[in-house]
Motif scaffolding. Structure first.
Motif, PDB file in Angstrom:
ATOM      1  N   UNK A   1      18.031  29.477  -2.933  1.00  0.00           N
ATOM      2  CA  UNK A   1      19.222  30.285  -2.685  1.00  0.00           C
ATOM      3  C   UNK A   1      19.156  30.886  -1.308  1.00  0.00           C
ATOM      4  N   UNK A   2      20.073  30.531  -0.509  1.00  0.00           N
ATOM      5  CA  UNK A   2      20.102  31.158   0.801  1.00  0.00           C
ATOM      6  C   UNK A   2      21.353  31.993   0.903  1.00  0.00           C
ATOM      7  N   UNK A   3      21.180  33.098   1.477  1.00  0.00           N
ATOM      8  CA  UNK A   3      22.349  33.937   1.636  1.00  0.00           C
ATOM      9  C   UNK A   3      22.241  34.672   2.951  1.00  0.00           C
ATOM     10  N   UNK A   4      23.101  34.310   3.818  1.00  0.00           N
ATOM     11  CA  UNK A   4      23.010  34.909   5.145  1.00  0.00           C
ATOM     12  C   UNK A   4      24.077  35.962   5.357  1.00  0.00           C
ATOM     13  N   UNK A   5      23.758  36.898   6.153  1.00  0.00           N
ATOM     14  CA  UNK A   5      24.751  37.881   6.593  1.00  0.00           C
ATOM     15  C   UNK A   5      24.837  37.778   8.097  1.00  0.00           C
ATOM     16  N   UNK A   6      25.446  36.718   8.561  1.00  0.00           N
ATOM     17  CA  UNK A   6      25.471  36.476  10.010  1.00  0.00           C
ATOM     18  C   UNK A   6      26.643  37.204  10.661  1.00  0.00           C
ATOM     19  N   UNK A   7      26.558  37.260  11.934  1.00  0.00           N
ATOM     20  CA  UNK A   7      27.690  37.764  12.703  1.00  0.00           C
ATOM     21  C   UNK A   7      28.792  36.711  12.589  1.00  0.00           C
TER      22      UNK A   7
END
Lengths: 287, 567
Positions: A1-7
């Motif tokens: 599970x990947x979950x990014x909070x990118x710009x």
């Protein structure tokens, strides 16, 4: 599970766009209404000629700069006659609406609030009247009481009342069965107080819009009666009477029927438009 | 105690998703243009959904959770702006596909289950036809094989007598059956992904349990699920991974067990803390309240000062309704209860159990066919309305939907002024002072006075409704599903407020709810109703921890809860 909070890659720019539709229809309706009200209050200001002055030399003239709406078979200026006829037509329309809503309020309130048997009987009466076409009912009444401005007002008022009575009954019933009336009952308020504070005001409020709609419709009905020779008689410049008088010359001088017809339509559309806007703004307040 | 605590899935943690994700959403932004201004309602949401996995998006109203779900299937509506780096389904970029391709994807690849089955199903069409339509549109099989498939589907979602039900229209089915029919139509084309937006919110707790286990079966067959819910305890059942959203932003995300048991973000903690249950009884659900409530001295308060018996007592109430076809149904069957001063009596039951009718009889808004009610020891149900009217000041009501209980023409001040008792000749200034006092008691400021009910938030509305109920200084307040329509954090505030008011003024509550968590949190004694009859009664502790009647046991067993004991 990947979950990014990118710009965000493409930051959505804050946009603002004016997409408020200009209510030009309302503007036009108000302008038309203003004209009719002016014609009602001070026809002499708006009229260009004496509406009754005969000028046989200039009979049946087509619309021109001298006679904006043309002239009739006796050379009378049609524009001035329309302006002077506004008073009769509008007063008949308003009078008929007043008669109609008064009858409707009384019948509707009884049908909604009275005991089982009285309400049931009144309800049946409303339904039987409602089954008659408005014009038929109005014709019937005029035939009984004889043609006159008064009978026109009365006949149109009675003819249009069953529809409004049904509407008012529905409004009162829905207010009566609403949550706020139950809440007021639970607070221990008396029946009279609940009727005064909640049921009646909430039932009547939507009528504000109906009044505007009804004035326009009543004028159409009243003109229909006058056209059939069952209202104000010529040479009165009442619009329905104008229609009736022009009927004989429809092949030589079509403006004599077309223009008063358009005027009636204009007023009806203006009144309806304003009524709808009032209705919409009332509903907006509720949602 | 163990019956209450549904274990949070632990198996999910060990299963590390392998391979490429089925659905990938990265940096999703959604905004709406309203009244000329642009509002961003979803900000930078990213997640990957793998085969057989369930991701739950949890949040309160306005958090952007439903918009997120709708964006994935391209159903955000016309004035929405969706910007995303990626939304890809098995590698196919969904941000650029046209309407035609969308129609192939929706239904076949991604199934959508909406909250309200009655609105989502065509009211004039038998449900079987509705499901068949989905198959037909996607060119599945021939007529007779489609018919068989529909029956199979209905059977597989646990609809009894599927042949009969397929021929019925939505209004002929119960809420649970409708929701199952909707799930069947979402499952019809074996989609790889199901998006379920609040699939159980409108359902009774026992039906909810069935629907959740159905979704669980679907998941174990390898279908991926995106579950949208406001209810953490529903999500705890099914989710492997949880995203907590607030104001369009994902404030916390992680494996379900971690988020539910070791939440890191303050908001997640407050959400979990706000869930009422048997364990939270006597505890505050939210932060401390800053209110001072005093009972307003009234003539009636003095009159009843010496009365110490039950404030409200119902004996053998029976209420029958005659339906238009002449058949008679018994909505309330031999119901008796006593409400002791300063306590809360909870009545819990599913829809159609007769609990709301019981409340209406207690309020004397509906007459009982048999039995009687006494209020503060006086005859209440059997007297004439004109005699009852002065006594009405002793009992108030708060409804589920405060909006419909307020006159839409009136602002808050007028609503409250109308409720302030005018038994003594008091001036308008005195009444206005009393209105301000009432507002302070429910934790509102004077700023709400000029506002109309529509301009208030859901929580503010319910506070105004409570202020109105307090206005005549009653002894009893009947709360009919008073917190059921509220978000969990607002619900927590209102429950805390009610408990505090009870402590300070000594009010008695008759609390009606379908929500066992709420009832177990607030009640001292509990009645469990089913089909108009009381099947179990006792202290909250007895009913919830040692349920005797099989129905109560089933209810308590169906209740998805969070384990509140985990710090």
């Amino acid at each position: 599970m990947t979950l990014q909070q990118k710009v965000p890659v493409t930051p959505p720019a804050a946009r603002s766009r004016k997409n408020v539709v200009a209510p030009w229809g309302l503007g036009a309706a108000l302008a038309a209404l203003l004209f009719f009200v002016a014609a009602l209050v001070a026809p002499q200001v708006l009229a260009t000629h004496d509406p009754y002055a005969l000028d046989l030399a200039n009979a049946l003239q087509a619309p021109s700069l001298a006679h904006w709406f043309g002239t009739d078979e006796s050379g009378r200026d049609l524009y001035s006659r329309v302006v002077w006829g506004t008073r009769d037509s509008l007063l008949i329309g308003i009078g008929a609406t007043a008669v109609s809503l008064t009858i409707a309020l009384i019948l509707g309130a009884i049908a909604a609030l009275a005991g089982k048997y009285v309400a049931g009987t009144v309800n049946r009466v409303i339904e039987v009247l409602f089954a008659f076409p408005t014009l038929l009912l109005a014709l019937l009444l005029v035939t009984v009481i004889g043609p006159s401005a008064f009978s026109q007002v009365f006949a149109v008022g009675v003819g249009t009342s069953p529809g409004y009575a049904r509407m008012i009954r529905g409004q009162i019933l829905s207010a009566k069965n609403s949550g706020y009336v139950e809440a007021a009952t639970a607070l221990g308020h008396s029946r009279g107080r609940i009727l005064r504070h909640h049921v009646i005001p909430n039932a009547i409020r939507p009528l504000v819009a109906v009044i505007a709609l009804s004035v326009g419709q009543s004028i159409v009905w009243a003109s229909s009666l006058a056209f059939l020779g069952l209202g104000v008689a010529p040479p009165s410049p009442e619009w329905g009477a104008l229609l009736d008088a022009g009927r004989l010359y429809i092949t030589q001088a079509p403006w004599l029927t077309v223009i008063p017809g358009l005027v009636i339509v204009t007023l009806a559309i203006a009144a309806t438009t304003i009524g709808k806007h009032i209705q919409a703004s009332l509903e907006k307040g509720e949602k | 105690m163990t019956t209450l605590v549904t274990e949070i899935r632990t198996d999910a943690v060990g299963v590390a998703p392998t391979g490429d994700p089925r659905l990938s959403v990265h940096n999703l932004h959604v905004g709406f243009t309203r009244g000329g201004a642009f509002h961003e309602v979803v900000k930078d949401v990213s997640f990957d959904l793998h085969a057989g996995q369930c991701i739950a998006i949890v949040g309160e109203s306005g958090s952007g959770k439903s918009v997120t779900a709708r964006s994935i299937v391209g159903l955000t509506g016309r004035n929405a702006t969706v910007e995303s780096a990626t939304i890809s389904l098995d590698g196919e970029d969904l941000t650029t596909v046209g309407e035609k391709r969308w129609r192939e994807i929706r239904g076949r690849r991604i199934g959508f289950i909406l909250q309200d089955a009655l609105v989502s199903l065509d009211p004039l069409r038998p449900v079987g036809k509705e499901i068949e339509e989905a198959l037909k549109l996607h060119g599945w099989g021939d007529r007779s094989s489609r018919k068989r498939k529909v029956i199979e589907l209905l059977d597989s979602v646990g609809v009894p007598h599927p042949e009969l039900r397929a021929r019925q229209r939505p209004d002929e089915l119960s809420g649970g059956l409708r929701q199952r029919a909707l799930i069947a139509s979402a499952l019809a084309l074996d989609p790889e992904i199901i998006i379920a937006d609040e699939p159980t919110t409108a359902l009774d707790v026992t039906v909810q349990a069935q629907v959740l286990s159905l979704l669980d079966d679907t998941k174990s067959r390898g279908v991926s699920i995106i579950l949208i819910s406001h209810d953490l305890s529903v999500v705890a059942h099914l989710a492997d991974h949880i995203l907590v959203m607030k104001g369009g932003v994902v404030v916390e995300s992680g494996p379900a067990q971690q988020v539910l048991t070791r939440p890191e973000h303050e908001y997640t903690k407050s959400l979990i803390g706000a869930v009422p249950s048997e364990h939270t009884r006597g505890r505050r659900l939210g932060p401390e309240l800053d209110i001072v409530a005093t009972a307003h001295p009234t003539r009636f308060a003095e009159e009843f000062a010496d009365y110490t018996g039950p404030v409200l007592e119902a004996r053998n109430l029976v209420k029958r309704f005659r339906s238009p076809d002449g058949s008679v149904s018994t909505a309330v069957n031999d119901v008796s209860f006593e409400l002791q001063p300063g306590t809360t009596l909870g009545i819990v039951g599913e829809s159609g159990s007769g609990k709301s009718t019981t409340a209406r009889i207690a309020l004397a808004l509906t007459g009982a066919d048999e039995g009687s009610v006494t209020l503060l020891g006086r005859e209440w149900s059997s007297i004439r309305e004109s005699q009852r009217r002065p006594l009405r000041k002793r009992i108030s009501v708060v409804y589920q939907d405060p909006l419909s209980s307020f006159d839409p023409r009136w602002n808050t001040e007028r609503i409250l002024l109308d409720a302030v008792t005018d038994e003594e000749p008091s001036t308008l200034a005195e009444k206005k002072a009393r209105v301000r006092e009432l507002l302070a008691q429910v934790g509102l400021t004077d700023a709400v006075l000029p506002r109309f009910p529509l301009q208030l938030s859901g929580g503010q509305r319910q506070r105004v409704a409570i202020a109105r109920a307090l206005a005549p200084s009653p002894s009893v307040i009947v709360l009919d599903e008073a917190v059921s329509a509220l978000d969990v954090s607002i619900q927590a505030q209102i429950l805390d407020l009610l408990v505090e008011l009870q402590k300070q003024i000594g009010l008695s509550y008759l609390f009606i709810s379908h929500d066992l968590g709420v009832i177990s949190h607030i009640s001292d004694t509990v009645l469990v109703m089913k089909d108009g009859a009381v099947v179990e009664r006792g202290t909250a502790d007895d009913v919830f921890n040692r349920p005797q009647h099989p129905y109560t046991q089933q209810l308590v067993g169906s209740l998805p809860t969070l384990d509140q004991e985990i710090p």
